[in-house]
Design a protein around this motif. Structure first.
Motif, PDB file in Angstrom:
ATOM      1  N   ALA A   1       0.831  -1.206   0.000  1.00 52.69           N
ATOM      2  CA  ALA A   1       0.000   0.000   0.000  1.00 52.69           C
ATOM      3  C   ALA A   1       0.863   1.254   0.000  1.00 52.69           C
ATOM      4  O   ALA A   1       0.539   2.248  -0.659  1.00 52.69           O
ATOM      5  CB  ALA A   1      -0.930  -0.015   1.210  1.00 52.69           C
ATOM      6  N   ILE A   2       1.982   1.210   0.730  1.00 53.03           N
ATOM      7  CA  ILE A   2       2.894   2.361   0.754  1.00 53.03           C
ATOM      8  C   ILE A   2       3.535   2.554  -0.622  1.00 53.03           C
ATOM      9  O   ILE A   2       3.668   3.690  -1.102  1.00 53.03           O
ATOM     10  CB  ILE A   2       3.971   2.164   1.839  1.00 53.03           C
ATOM     11  CG1 ILE A   2       3.328   2.156   3.225  1.00 53.03           C
ATOM     12  CG2 ILE A   2       5.027   3.260   1.759  1.00 53.03           C
ATOM     13  CD1 ILE A   2       4.284   1.834   4.347  1.00 53.03           C
TER      14      ILE A   2
ATOM     15  N   GLY B   1       0.982   6.994  -6.534  1.00 49.67           N
ATOM     16  CA  GLY B   1      -0.087   7.989  -6.644  1.00 49.67           C
ATOM     17  C   GLY B   1       0.395   9.397  -6.368  1.00 49.67           C
ATOM     18  O   GLY B   1      -0.014  10.352  -7.046  1.00 49.67           O
ATOM     19  N   ILE B   2       1.281   9.560  -5.375  1.00 50.69           N
ATOM     20  CA  ILE B   2       1.821  10.887  -5.066  1.00 50.69           C
ATOM     21  C   ILE B   2       2.654  11.401  -6.225  1.00 50.69           C
ATOM     22  O   ILE B   2       2.597  12.588  -6.580  1.00 50.69           O
ATOM     23  CB  ILE B   2       2.655  10.834  -3.769  1.00 50.69           C
ATOM     24  CG1 ILE B   2       1.751  10.564  -2.565  1.00 50.69           C
ATOM     25  CG2 ILE B   2       3.426  12.128  -3.561  1.00 50.69           C
ATOM     26  CD1 ILE B   2       2.496  10.374  -1.273  1.00 50.69           C
TER      27      ILE B   2
ATOM     28  N   PRO C   1      -4.068  14.364   2.049  1.00 50.29           N
ATOM     29  CA  PRO C   1      -4.085  15.819   1.827  1.00 50.29           C
ATOM     30  C   PRO C   1      -3.625  16.221   0.433  1.00 50.29           C
ATOM     31  O   PRO C   1      -3.886  17.345   0.010  1.00 50.29           O
ATOM     32  CB  PRO C   1      -3.111  16.342   2.897  1.00 50.29           C
ATOM     33  CG  PRO C   1      -2.197  15.189   3.179  1.00 50.29           C
ATOM     34  CD  PRO C   1      -3.033  13.960   3.010  1.00 50.29           C
ATOM     35  N   ARG C   2      -2.918  15.341  -0.265  1.00 45.23           N
ATOM     36  CA  ARG C   2      -2.466  15.627  -1.624  1.00 45.23           C
ATOM     37  C   ARG C   2      -3.215  14.761  -2.621  1.00 45.23           C
ATOM     38  O   ARG C   2      -3.806  13.738  -2.273  1.00 45.23           O
ATOM     39  CB  ARG C   2      -0.958  15.374  -1.755  1.00 45.23           C
ATOM     40  CG  ARG C   2      -0.078  16.343  -1.003  1.00 45.23           C
ATOM     41  CD  ARG C   2      -0.250  17.757  -1.494  1.00 45.23           C
ATOM     42  NE  ARG C   2      -0.010  17.876  -2.918  1.00 45.23           N
ATOM     43  CZ  ARG C   2       1.167  18.212  -3.447  1.00 45.23           C
ATOM     44  NH1 ARG C   2       2.201  18.487  -2.672  1.00 45.23           N
ATOM     45  NH2 ARG C   2       1.312  18.339  -4.742  1.00 45.23           N
ATOM     46  N   THR C   3      -3.171  15.177  -3.866  1.00 42.97           N
ATOM     47  CA  THR C   3      -3.839  14.423  -4.922  1.00 42.97           C
ATOM     48  C   THR C   3      -3.105  13.113  -5.180  1.00 42.97           C
ATOM     49  O   THR C   3      -1.884  13.095  -5.342  1.00 42.97           O
ATOM     50  CB  THR C   3      -3.877  15.247  -6.224  1.00 42.97           C
ATOM     51  OG1 THR C   3      -4.530  16.485  -5.972  1.00 42.97           O
ATOM     52  CG2 THR C   3      -4.619  14.491  -7.310  1.00 42.97           C
ATOM     53  N   LEU C   4      -3.848  12.009  -5.196  1.00 40.14           N
ATOM     54  CA  LEU C   4      -3.292  10.701  -5.545  1.00 40.14           C
ATOM     55  C   LEU C   4      -3.920  10.257  -6.862  1.00 40.14           C
ATOM     56  O   LEU C   4      -5.142  10.245  -7.003  1.00 40.14           O
ATOM     57  CB  LEU C   4      -3.599   9.665  -4.464  1.00 40.14           C
ATOM     58  CG  LEU C   4      -2.908   9.813  -3.106  1.00 40.14           C
ATOM     59  CD1 LEU C   4      -3.258   8.633  -2.216  1.00 40.14           C
ATOM     60  CD2 LEU C   4      -1.411   9.927  -3.260  1.00 40.14           C
ATOM     61  N   ILE C   5      -3.078   9.901  -7.815  1.00 37.05           N
ATOM     62  CA  ILE C   5      -3.552   9.415  -9.111  1.00 37.05           C
ATOM     63  C   ILE C   5      -2.961   8.032  -9.337  1.00 37.05           C
ATOM     64  O   ILE C   5      -1.740   7.880  -9.455  1.00 37.05           O
ATOM     65  CB  ILE C   5      -3.159  10.364 -10.250  1.00 37.05           C
ATOM     66  CG1 ILE C   5      -3.832  11.726 -10.060  1.00 37.05           C
ATOM     67  CG2 ILE C   5      -3.536   9.768 -11.605  1.00 37.05           C
ATOM     68  CD1 ILE C   5      -3.506  12.729 -11.135  1.00 37.05           C
TER      69      ILE C   5
END
Length: 397
Positions: free
Chosen positions: A27-28, A34-35, A354-358
């Motif tokens: 997951a990390i 994503g980050i 808090p940040r966008t994950l794609i």
């Protein structure tokens, strides 16, 4: 009898705990993927959202995003008069930090001409766009303001008339859209003491000219800083007009720099984004390597723990392919559920970041493929050790 399944049932608690641990690690790894993609997306989101054909900025600057740019406010009128330009408008950004809804947070103000509309919000999910020249704003939902809420910036109070979603700047900060004049008011606002001190300094500088007091007062007002400026002019061209031709005309006659959207994106990707994405990219690679090493060690240790069992199987005449299949099957039963668990954990918590994950399917597929390859590679080492194990080990030899 499936020996791998039987062994897992016998040590179910340890096997489940191992899957959970590996799943959290995966997951990390997926989070870093994503980050990384989200950082790039945030960096160019505003450039793509404005959808301008040209960005006109201060001469010699890579602005308005890659570095600061400041040009006179009336520049956009001169740009609008250039042949081939359909319309042009002012554009200004300014990042502030204020207390909103009981907590301090950072967001970026976007100033634009409300009548022209270029540079303003393109997608409003609730409410409407600003109509009045002052004191109306459109805020991103991430700021935490509802329709009709008010916010004090400087000496003025602004009312939220519309909401957007996913509108962010380079740093992932939410955006707030308002008129250019309002952004200028927030940016250049000074308290009374600062105004007095600046005026006193101007009068002191004029003392050397021996001017009468009345003229000194008039000249001092002319020495006040100009607040009628903007970051850039955004341009929409007429159909069929070559952007490079118009940009060359603006650079030659107006002594400004003009970039196409593609060039503006390239400035960001090669400028402010390059180091940030390089650091995150390095962490991605390191995390994948660490994950492969950990998964390989777990599978190898699990195999070493079964050497006496493997020797017993050899003693009773079990063929080598049965032993190899057991090791490989356990490796897959560990890796596949761990990958599924890691993906499920990230997908369930993606909105809390808090940040966008794609998460791009190709990135996820490559990550899983590399982890599978690492698990299978570790299984081969385990199989190699198992093949070397003598049957006499079962009898204590």
């Amino acid at each position: 009898m499936d020996l791998a399944i039987q062994d897992i049932r016998r040590h179910l608690g340890k096997f489940v705990a191992t899957i959970i641990g590996v799943g959290l690690l995966i997951a990390i790894v997926l989070t870093m993927n994503g980050i990384y993609r989200g950082q790039i997306s945030d960096g160019v989101w505003l450039i793509d959202q404005v959808d301008a054909d040209l960005w006109v900025v201060e001469r010699g600057r890579g602005g308005p995003f890659n570095e600061p740019s400041r040009i006179p406010e009336d520049t956009w009128h001169r740009v609008a008069a250039v042949k081939g330009v359909k319309r042009a408008g002012p554009f200004m950004t300014y990042t502030v930090e204020r207390e909103v809804a009981g907590r301090s947070q950072q967001f970026t103000l976007i100033g634009y001409d409300i009548e022209v509309g270029l540079g303003g919000p393109r997608s409003i999910i609730q409410g409407r766009a600003p109509r009045e020249p002052h004191y109306e704003v459109v805020a991103d939902m991430k700021i935490g303001l509802a329709i009709g809420a008010t916010l004090r910036l400087g000496h003025d109070t602004f009312k939220v008339v519309g909401l957007t979603k996913g509108a962010v700047d380079l740093g992932g900060n939410p955006l707030m859209y308002m008129s250019l004049a309002d952004v200028q008011g927030v940016l250049y606002i000074q308290d009374n003491e600062a105004v007095r001190a600046q005026r006193a300094a101007s009068l002191a500088a004029l003392d050397n000219l021996n001017l009468p007091p009345e003229q000194a007062e008039k000249q001092a007002s002319l020495l006040q800083p100009d607040t009628h400026s903007m970051s850039a002019a955004v341009v929409e061209l007429e159909d069929g007009v070559d952007p490079q031709t118009v940009a060359a005309h603006i650079e030659h006659w107006l002594y400004l720099d003009a970039y196409t959207t593609a060039e503006e994106r390239d400035l960001m990707l090669r400028g402010r984004l390059v180091r940030m994405t390089a650091v995150i990219g390095l962490f991605r690679v390191l995390l994948v390597i660490v994950s492969i090493v950990i998964i390989s060690l777990i599978i190898y240790v699990l195999t070493m723990e079964k050497l006496k069992v493997i020797a017993t199987l050899k003693l009773i005449g079990a063929p080598n392919w049965v032993i190899a299949r057991m090791i490989l099957e356990q490796s897959l039963l560990l890796t596949v559920p761990a990958c599924a668990l890691g993906y499920a954990l990230l997908y369930a918590s993606i909105g809390a970041f808090p940040r966008t994950l794609i998460l791009l399917p190709m990135d996820t597929f490559i990550t899983f493929a590399v982890l599978f390859a690492g698990g299978i590679f570790a299984s081969l080492f385990g199989i190699w050790e198992a093949m070397k194990t003598p049957a006499s080990l079962a009898l204590g030899g």
